[in-house]
Motif scaffolding. Sequence first.
Motif, short mmCIF file in Angstrom:
data_model
loop_
_atom_site.label_atom_id
_atom_site.label_comp_id
_atom_site.label_asym_id
_atom_site.label_seq_id
_atom_site.Cartn_x
_atom_site.Cartn_y
_atom_site.Cartn_z
N THR A 186 -2.24 0.54 -2.89
CA THR A 186 -1.68 1.31 -1.79
C THR A 186 -2.71 2.34 -1.37
O THR A 186 -2.85 3.39 -2.00
CB THR A 186 -0.34 1.99 -2.18
OG1 THR A 186 0.07 2.84 -1.12
CG2 THR A 186 -0.41 2.76 -3.47
N PRO A 187 -3.52 2.02 -0.36
CA PRO A 187 -4.68 2.84 -0.01
C PRO A 187 -4.38 4.31 0.19
O PRO A 187 -5.25 5.15 -0.04
CB PRO A 187 -5.17 2.19 1.29
CG PRO A 187 -4.69 0.77 1.20
CD PRO A 187 -3.39 0.83 0.47
N GLU A 188 -3.17 4.66 0.62
CA GLU A 188 -2.86 6.07 0.85
C GLU A 188 -2.14 6.70 -0.34
O GLU A 188 -1.65 7.82 -0.27
CB GLU A 188 -2.03 6.22 2.13
CG GLU A 188 -2.76 5.75 3.37
CD GLU A 188 -1.97 5.97 4.63
OE1 GLU A 188 -0.93 6.67 4.56
OE2 GLU A 188 -2.38 5.48 5.69
N GLY A 189 -2.06 5.97 -1.45
CA GLY A 189 -1.36 6.49 -2.61
C GLY A 189 -2.26 7.33 -3.51
O GLY A 189 -3.48 7.36 -3.34
N PRO A 190 -1.67 7.98 -4.51
CA PRO A 190 -2.42 8.87 -5.40
C PRO A 190 -3.13 8.11 -6.51
O PRO A 190 -2.86 8.32 -7.70
CB PRO A 190 -1.32 9.80 -5.94
CG PRO A 190 -0.10 8.92 -5.97
CD PRO A 190 -0.23 7.98 -4.81
N GLY A 196 5.58 2.74 -4.31
CA GLY A 196 5.10 3.03 -2.96
C GLY A 196 4.21 1.96 -2.38
O GLY A 196 3.75 2.07 -1.24
N SER A 197 3.95 0.90 -3.17
CA SER A 197 3.04 -0.15 -2.71
C SER A 197 3.79 -1.27 -2.02
O SER A 197 4.91 -1.62 -2.40
CB SER A 197 2.27 -0.72 -3.91
OG SER A 197 1.47 -1.82 -3.51
N THR A 198 3.17 -1.83 -0.99
CA THR A 198 3.71 -3.02 -0.33
C THR A 198 2.97 -4.29 -0.75
O THR A 198 3.27 -5.37 -0.26
CB THR A 198 3.61 -2.88 1.20
OG1 THR A 198 2.24 -2.65 1.56
CG2 THR A 198 4.45 -1.71 1.69
N ASP A 199 2.01 -4.14 -1.67
CA ASP A 199 1.22 -5.28 -2.15
C ASP A 199 2.07 -6.09 -3.13
O ASP A 199 2.50 -5.57 -4.17
CB ASP A 199 -0.04 -4.77 -2.84
CG ASP A 199 -0.96 -5.90 -3.30
OD1 ASP A 199 -0.53 -7.07 -3.25
OD2 ASP A 199 -2.09 -5.62 -3.71
N PRO A 200 2.34 -7.36 -2.85
CA PRO A 200 3.18 -8.15 -3.75
C PRO A 200 2.55 -8.35 -5.13
O PRO A 200 3.25 -8.64 -6.09
CB PRO A 200 3.34 -9.49 -3.02
CG PRO A 200 2.20 -9.54 -2.06
CD PRO A 200 1.92 -8.14 -1.67
N GLN A 204 -3.43 -8.23 5.60
CA GLN A 204 -3.72 -7.34 6.72
C GLN A 204 -3.12 -5.96 6.44
O GLN A 204 -2.03 -5.87 5.87
CB GLN A 204 -3.12 -7.88 8.01
CG GLN A 204 -3.66 -9.22 8.45
CD GLN A 204 -3.20 -9.54 9.85
OE1 GLN A 204 -3.68 -8.99 10.83
NE2 GLN A 204 -2.24 -10.46 9.95
N PRO A 205 -3.77 -4.90 6.88
CA PRO A 205 -3.23 -3.55 6.67
C PRO A 205 -2.18 -3.21 7.74
O PRO A 205 -2.39 -2.36 8.61
CB PRO A 205 -4.48 -2.67 6.80
CG PRO A 205 -5.34 -3.40 7.78
CD PRO A 205 -5.09 -4.87 7.52
N LEU A 206 -1.04 -3.91 7.69
CA LEU A 206 -0.05 -3.80 8.77
C LEU A 206 0.43 -2.36 8.96
O LEU A 206 0.53 -1.87 10.09
CB LEU A 206 1.14 -4.72 8.48
CG LEU A 206 0.81 -6.22 8.38
CD1 LEU A 206 2.08 -7.01 8.09
CD2 LEU A 206 0.13 -6.71 9.63
N ASP A 207 0.76 -1.71 7.87
CA ASP A 207 1.25 -0.34 7.97
C ASP A 207 0.18 0.56 8.59
O ASP A 207 0.48 1.36 9.49
CB ASP A 207 1.63 0.17 6.58
CG ASP A 207 2.22 1.56 6.61
OD1 ASP A 207 3.39 1.69 6.99
OD2 ASP A 207 1.50 2.52 6.26
N ALA A 208 -1.06 0.42 8.14
CA ALA A 208 -2.14 1.25 8.68
C ALA A 208 -2.41 0.94 10.15
O ALA A 208 -2.76 1.84 10.92
CB ALA A 208 -3.42 1.03 7.85
N LEU A 215 4.92 -3.63 10.48
CA LEU A 215 4.26 -2.96 11.61
C LEU A 215 5.15 -1.87 12.20
O LEU A 215 4.70 -0.75 12.49
CB LEU A 215 3.91 -3.99 12.68
CG LEU A 215 2.75 -4.92 12.36
CD1 LEU A 215 2.73 -6.11 13.32
CD2 LEU A 215 1.42 -4.18 12.42
N VAL A 216 6.43 -2.19 12.37
CA VAL A 216 7.37 -1.20 12.93
C VAL A 216 7.46 0.02 12.01
O VAL A 216 7.50 1.16 12.47
CB VAL A 216 8.76 -1.83 13.14
CG1 VAL A 216 9.77 -0.77 13.60
CG2 VAL A 216 8.69 -2.96 14.17
N ALA A 217 7.47 -0.22 10.69
CA ALA A 217 7.57 0.89 9.74
C ALA A 217 6.36 1.81 9.87
O ALA A 217 6.50 3.04 9.82
CB ALA A 217 7.69 0.35 8.32
#
Length: 705
Positions: free
Chosen positions: A308-312, A348-352, A239-243, A22-24
């Motif tokens: 990674t929803p915002e990835g290419p 670039g993904s945070t999905d494990p 959860q989409p924590l980054d988003a 979340l902080v990131a």
Amino acid sequence: MVDAGALGLLSPFVGGTYYGSLVAGVAAAAELHGRRLIAIQTLDAAADLAVTGGDPGFDDPVAWDHISGFVALADAVHPAYLARLAQAGKPVVLVGHTVAGMDLPAVLSDNGAGIRAVVTHLIREHGCRRFAFTGHLGASDVRERHDAYLEVLAAHGLEPGVFLPAHNNVESGVGWDAADLLRHGRPDALVAATDRNAIAALQVLAAAGLDCPDDILVTGFDDIEEARLLRAELASVSQPLDAMGRRAVDLLVGLLDGAEVAPGPYVLPTGFVPRSSCGCVDFAEQLPTPAADDDGVRLLGARLAGVTPEGPGARAAELTAHALAQAAAGDTSAIGAAAAELQTLLTGSTDPDALRVMCRAIQEYADEMPAADAEAATRAGAAVQALVLSLGRAGAHAQLGDKLHLRSLISVNYTLNRALLHRRDVEPQDPSWLGLTPATAGSIALRRSDGRLSRTRGWRRRPGPMIPPGPTSDAAFPPVELLEAAQPGETVFVVKAKVGDSDRGWLALVDAVESRVEDGREMVNQCAALLTIALDLREQQQRLEREAQSDRLTGLPNRASFVASLESAIARRRTESRPAVVLFLDLDGFKRVNDSLGHHTGDRLLVCVAERLRHCLRREDVIGRFGGDEFLVLLDDIAAGPELEDVVERIATAIGSPFQLGDEAVHIGVSIGTAECGPTTTVDHLLQEADRSMYQAKDARRVAA
């Protein structure tokens, strides 16, 4: 100097696998808007991981002089603190929770949809009919999850089952046992409100001899990294924590810019991730199914973008499809570009589960490719293998990077422990010890006995303006110079240097967000805890040293301490020819007082004598208690003569005046011997001479009487 343009983040912890994500997101969005971010940890250093509803004890207006508006995470602060922010005119956007009675914008994950997907999956795919739920309903997001759970069960005509209350959202919150779970028979599935509640539930089940998934299915919520490492792998809701962090900053900046921002809520989608704990024994990541008008490349792009929803994702799909088509035709030159794009997407993904999802998506796309002949199919298969191996190497490289990073953190923690807790040449209040950490700047504000803050001189790794020392306040800390030391990709972190009842003030440092360690175990939190403990130890050591050198009753230097001062005076006498005299004092009539009025009165009399001696002598004179009713005085820069006689007379007059001890007026006298320090004098000789002189004075007083 005040800079009120920064954004503030209030979080129970300012790093870790959950809060760090979340902080990131908040930090990245703040940088895009050209704003500095000050991330404030609202729990004490080394606090327990269990947080519920915000700590009412956190009421400090820390960094308010610098911050124009705040993002507040769930469980960060008590509602009363949010009310104070509103009164101060500082807008707030909530993340992960709402507050009753306060119309604030709130960014939430779709708790209801996530749990509805979980319970529906358990009913339809695994035939579950008997359920149990565990969670802490004191948290608003958990209440939403529980309401959705009840809603789905009611829609399917099922009973709500057993409710097992948790005290908080982490492992320690699960206080129930297997008998509580089984009181109405064994349920088919246990739905936990959080992954950490689920992990504790799995431990309870294992202790009772129940196996997951054979005896009971279990699901969680949050999809923390440990979820996929358990056996069985824990089915969860991501959860989409980054988003969520990014969306909160967008709303906050809108408020600060005067835009119309509705109170909310602003709900972002969640995703159910089936795994073996819910009975899905095969890899169960649900890839998007093709629509009627979908072609293979577009579907591949959707599946790759899912990690990674915002990835290419679209570009990676195009390059992959082109590489496979070219390889099938005998040209492998495009595989390198596709592999590089896929690796960029993976890193670039945070999905494990990103690696498995991507490999499966590529394989499924290749399976649907038309093949001209068997040789073309073989060449395409070899290209798939090359891409999968490339992704495997990238995944292994990332894992190695994580391993080396964690190994480095362990080494840093060890070095910090040694430096702050064991090395006497390291001063805890000097933040230059932060040079042992990845931090690039730091400042410490220490709380004095009167409650005021005083900032020590700051430290910075890179050249730049000095971070000056001086008085400060909660609102003015950290200093502007520290904020200006932060470069792109860095955040200013503030943590209270408080462990237990020991509140030392604040530690602020500049560093990147740490999201690869357990929540509450990130470096900034460890630094604040070590700072607090180190300051406590130094104070304790100083107190012990004082006690070892002091007389407990009078507070005067004891015999050993006085002898050390006398040795120093003798050494100076040899090199500087400075005179020095020792006085040996013995109280006359003290034994009579002690015997007639008791030891307690005698002790009070000795304390009063010590106090009168302090008033009779100069600040630089050394007074010591030799033992019993005997005292020693070291007079530096005084020689035998009229000045010494005046001092002796002044002492005799002061001690000879009556002492009022309660209802008793006590009269005593004093015999004083003197000995002058010579170039070849030893300590023993000097004390013997002073003692002999004192007895001569005592005999003379008896003769005179």
